[in-house]
Write an enzyme that holds these catalytic residues in place. Structure first.
Site, PDB file in Angstrom:
ATOM      1  N   LYS A  71      34.853  45.140  53.641  1.00  0.00           N
ATOM      2  CA  LYS A  71      35.193  44.000  54.016  1.00  0.00           C
ATOM      3  C   LYS A  71      35.317  43.642  55.322  1.00  0.00           C
ATOM      4  CE  LYS A  71      38.644  44.367  50.114  1.00  0.00           C
ATOM      5  NZ  LYS A  71      38.058  43.135  49.190  1.00  0.00           N
ATOM      6  N   ARG A  91      37.846  47.520  39.105  1.00  0.00           N
ATOM      7  CA  ARG A  91      37.265  47.585  37.534  1.00  0.00           C
ATOM      8  C   ARG A  91      36.792  49.080  37.175  1.00  0.00           C
ATOM      9  NH1 ARG A  91      33.470  42.691  38.673  1.00  0.00           N
ATOM     10  NH2 ARG A  91      35.098  42.486  40.301  1.00  0.00           N
TER      11      ARG A  91
END
Ligand code: BES
Ligand code: ZN
Ligand code: ZN
Length: 499
Positions: free
Chosen positions: A279, A353
């Site tokens: 990120k 996920r």
């Protein structure tokens, strides 16, 4: 802070401050506020006629009694229009009032059960909302500050009613409010904790403490057990970090049968750097809160254990860091989840996920009859709904309706998002069963569609709290930082499913 329901006349209570209400458009004073006005030689009615007290929502007026009442101050808290009153408003005004009084140095406060008997609000629910408002609004996270706060703390809050027959109702409501608010504040504490403290191992330790305190069964699976079970997706995320992953399982048995009525799954990424798909550094520190779903689920289990609904609930929290170590997962890698499905990694930043895929598979192995997962899953959900609504995604309308209703009761807003099967196309991989990113558009939905593949046909709801788990500013009963969403929703849900 001690919170106690007492039988008394509010005007006769000796306290740093007593709180009464005024509504917008109220023509004349009656009841408590009229008595108080008289004792203050008409100060309240004078402020009303001068327009200083209008009764607008969250308008707070402090009047010093100067010895004309046993209490030092009278606080007139505006609740807005009578017909628009709600528990959310009561919680909010109590929070704002308590914060202001704390700042003024008040250390004991008495209030009426604000809102009781108005707009269909029961005495019990009013007492609960007052208790929640005070405890949630006064929350602060000062664990790592070595200097004392400028303000002291409010040590006691009395909820006062003159009718003795009302006492059990006040006590019941206040007790429930206390359990719910303390659970919410526990989740807030965990989310606010920086990632060098809140490691997967520490999260598991906190879960053990919680289990001991409230009599829950607990097991914590280690890496080798995950390997034996075939949890390749969770292990794939964990392999870039030196911290060992933990799979935390809490078990509450309130129902008669052996069945697992509902499994609560919470994303427990104790720090999300993005991994190899790293990120940008700006704002990355916020990702210490990427275990907010796990914290909420844990805290809710503590409250459920105290409120004892007749239902069996398990909580599953896959806890790991997502870091770009030398052994880290790479884009292009293919992982095999616990249910045998293969996953192509497009971005290592879509790690939540992956961990949830294995947790869902494991919940199914344990025979869960329904599943609710909670996760700070996608920036896309935050873009779509901001910090107001959490997103709900489901394969079962009946269950999602119950979750939304449980949220409504808690004042935690939840918006159902579409799950049209056309979105599934975006998750198709050329080299594996599915890929972990479904392209640029509809990111919150394609993430949910990914999870749906692992939930299969079990009634399942996914709550994306990426936008709602943290607040950038103080607003009513939320303070800056972790919100503790959706702890109270989950507890309400367990209570409603038990009915
Ligand atoms: N933890 C983030 C999602 C998030 C973003 C939570 C902002 C709270 C605030 C999640 O793991 C993530 O990085 N998601 C990616 C997915 C993308 C790579 C498909 C995102 O949303 O950008
Ligand atoms: Zn991520
Ligand atoms: Zn994440």
């Amino acid at each position: 802070m001690e919170i106690k329901a007492v039988v008394d006349d509010i005007a006769k209570v000796k306290a740093g401050a007593i709180i009464v209400n005024f509504f917008e458009g109220m023509e004349r004073l009656d009841g408590n506020i009229a008595t108080i006005d008289k004792a203050l030689d008409g100060a309240v009615s004078q402020l009303i006629s001068q327009g200083e007290i209008k009764g607008k929502l969250n308008e707070i007026t402090i009047i010093h009694s100067l010895g004309r009442l046993p209490a030092d101050r009278v606080v007139v808290a505006g609740l807005g229009k009578k017909e628009e009153l709600s528990l959310v408003r009561v919680r909010g005004v109590v929070a704002e009032t308590c914060r202001l009084l704390r700042q003024k140095g008040t250390d004991n406060v008495a209030t009426i059960a604000q809102g009781a008997g108005i707009a269909g609000i029961s005495l019990e629910n009013a007492a609960q909302a007052v208790t929640e408002g005070a405890l949630l609004g006064l929350y602060s996270f000062r664990r790592h500050m070595t200097e004392e706060a400028e303000h002291g703390e409010i040590k006691q809050l009395l909820i006062v009613d003159s009718d003795k027959a009302n006492l059990p109702l006040l006590e019941r409501g206040s007790n429930k409010g206390m359990i719910l608010a303390e659970a919410t504040n526990l989740a807030r504490d965990m989310v606010n904790e920086p990632a060098n403290y809140m490691t997967p191992a520490y999260m598991a330790e906190r879960a053990v403490k919680l289990a001991e305190a409230y009599g829950l069964k607990i097991s914590v699976l280690e890496q080798n057990q995950m390997r034996e079970l075939g949890m390749g997706a969770l292990l794939g995320v964990a392999q870039g970090s030196r911290q060992q992953p933990k799979l935390i399982i809490l078990n509450y048995r309130g129902g008669g049968s052996a069945e697992v009525d509902v499994a609560l799954i919470g994303k427990g990424i104790t720090f999300d750097s993005g991994g190899i798909s790293i990120k940008p550094s700006e704002g990355m520190g916020e990702m210490k809160g990427d275990m907010a779903g796990g914290a909420a689920v844990m805290a809710a289990m503590g409250a459920i254990a105290q409120l004892k609904p007749k239902i069996n609930v398990i909580a599953i929290i896959p806890a790991t860091e997502n870091l770009p170590g030398g052994n880290a997962l790479k884009p292009g890698d293919i992982l095999t989840a616990v249910n045998g499905k293969t996953i192509e990694i497009i971005s290592t930043d879509a790690e939540g996920r992956l961990t949830l895929a294995d947790a869902l598979g494991y919940a199914k192995k344990l025979g869960a009859k329904s599943i609710v997962d909670v996760a700070t899953l996608t920036g896309a959900c935050r873009v779509a709904l901001g910090d107001v609504y959490s997103g709900a995604f489901s394969n079962n309308q009946e269950l999602v309706d119950k979750v939304i209703a449980a949220g409504g009761e808690a004042g935690e807003l939840i918006w159902q998002m579409p799950m049209h099967e056309q979105y599934k196309e975006q998750n198709k991989s050329d080299v594996a069963d599915i890929k972990n990113v479904g392209g640029k558009y509809g990111g919150a939905i394609t993430a949910a569609q990914f999870l749906a593949e692992f939930a299969g046909d079990i009634p399942w709801v996914h709550l994306d709290i990426a936008g709602t788990s943290m607040s950038e500013k103080e607003r009513t009963y939320l303070v800056k930082g972790a919100t503790g969403v959706p702890v109270r929703t989950l507890v309400n849900l367990a209570l409603s499913l038990a009915k």
